[in-house]
Scaffold this active site. Sequence first.
Site, PDB file in Angstrom:
ATOM      1  CB  SER A  19      -2.334  66.478  14.202  1.00  0.00           C
ATOM      2  OG  SER A  19      -2.518  67.082  12.928  1.00  0.00           O
ATOM      3  CD  GLU A  53     -13.930  56.668  11.881  1.00  0.00           C
ATOM      4  OE1 GLU A  53     -13.094  57.345  12.525  1.00  0.00           O
ATOM      5  OE2 GLU A  53     -14.403  55.602  12.389  1.00  0.00           O
ATOM      6  CE  LYS A  76      -7.306  60.824  13.068  1.00  0.00           C
ATOM      7  NZ  LYS A  76      -8.482  61.125  13.829  1.00  0.00           N
TER       8      LYS A  76
END
Length: 476
Positions: free
Chosen positions: A460, A193, A171
């Site tokens: 991830s 968010e 991210k």
Amino acid sequence: MAASAAITAAIRLSNPLTSSSASSSSSSSSFSSSISPFNFNNFASPVTPVKSFSVNCTLTREPVPAAPVSMESDPTGWQRPDTFGRYGKFGGKYVPETLMYALSELETAFHSLSNDEKFQAELAGILKDYVGRESPLYFAERLSEHYKRPNGEGPDIYLKREDLNHTGAHKINNAVAQTLLAKRLGKNRIIAETGAGQHGVATATVCARFGLQCIVYMGAQDMERQALNVFRMRLLGAEVRAVHSGTATLKDATSEAIRDWVTNVETTHYILGSVAGPHPYPMMVREFHAVIGKETRKQALEKWGGKPDVLVACVGGGSNAMGLFHEFINEKDVRLIGVEAAGFGLDSGKHAATLTRGEVGVLHGAMSYLLQDEDGQIVEPHSISAGLDYPGVGPEHSFLKDKGRAEYYSVTDEEALEAFKRLSQLEGIIPALETSHALAYLEKLCPTLPNGTKVVVNCSGRGDKDVHTAIKHLQV
């Protein structure tokens, strides 16, 4: 909102006959613009708003005709996206008129970045020295051995170690780039968010690094199961706002963030965390994560002198998958496999398998596949993984599904938990529960692959955040 009965709405779009936005290239992560390059340091919003015109758009549950884009079977001829931000019939901008100028401004700024050497150098430096890129492509020797057949044959499994990035997930690639973009636009208030909390932590981290105000919206249910990440965000100086409406998960957090943005659009930049939402977000987030696939190509060439045969990634909104897939979409000999959350099972009604069981509709500003009932109302999704607990998916994933370029499957909570334990015990790597869904699909995939097939799984995120959840379900 999901599309139910036919609804006609007037949508304000930039006039394509006078707009300065340029078409996106389908084969490169570099974008050209028809406007003259400008110095970002002197960027200012024009006083006169962009010329616009009304377009009537009918949303219906009947089949939606594809937009007039090139749809050859050769991926190099696909527009991803076209000048209206569409991937075939998916994508677009279904937003209040209040946001149209902000989205146009954002797209113009984004396109100019490909020509801004100073910006690119700053971004590359932060990704290297602060995030820790490039992330390793790790040969999972014992996991590969686990999937060997009795005759000793089987695939070779590699993990793209995005879990080793600063903050523990992919991210931060997008968070860093969007924060730099927001600074160039002169917006010092950042909202985001988050579901699993990884995007929230990444955004809070980068805001702390650059001294920006940070507000993160998070569903109350997700705050409970991701308490560690809530603490991390607050420790980093972010304000975490609990969302109690709806299902109190990612969908509702996203809705609240969009409401905030509508209210404070002149001073605020919304760092959307996935390849979802209105254009240009799906394109922009994809490009900021495309470094994953570019590094994978380079590392594969170094390690075995070729490219991967199969790419596997989990899919909620779909950012980590798209970051890995994008580099290889034009090469049809590379299989692209996305793995969704089947929750308690596809027939239980408690799952988040949007591409497997969804229908076309509109949610959070874009047309895509959604989980919805017969009346077009959003169905509550379920996954043990907070990051996959979303009733929509990025529009480009919907496009790739319909074109048959990518394959999408699903695994249950139970299968994901077993994979969570399996990788921990075989490789000493505790994966995120999101990643565990991709790892779980190897149980079905590996027996079908020829000997020596090179499989890359996008790891991830790391699983520290999920240990509290796993304790309730696993006996170790």
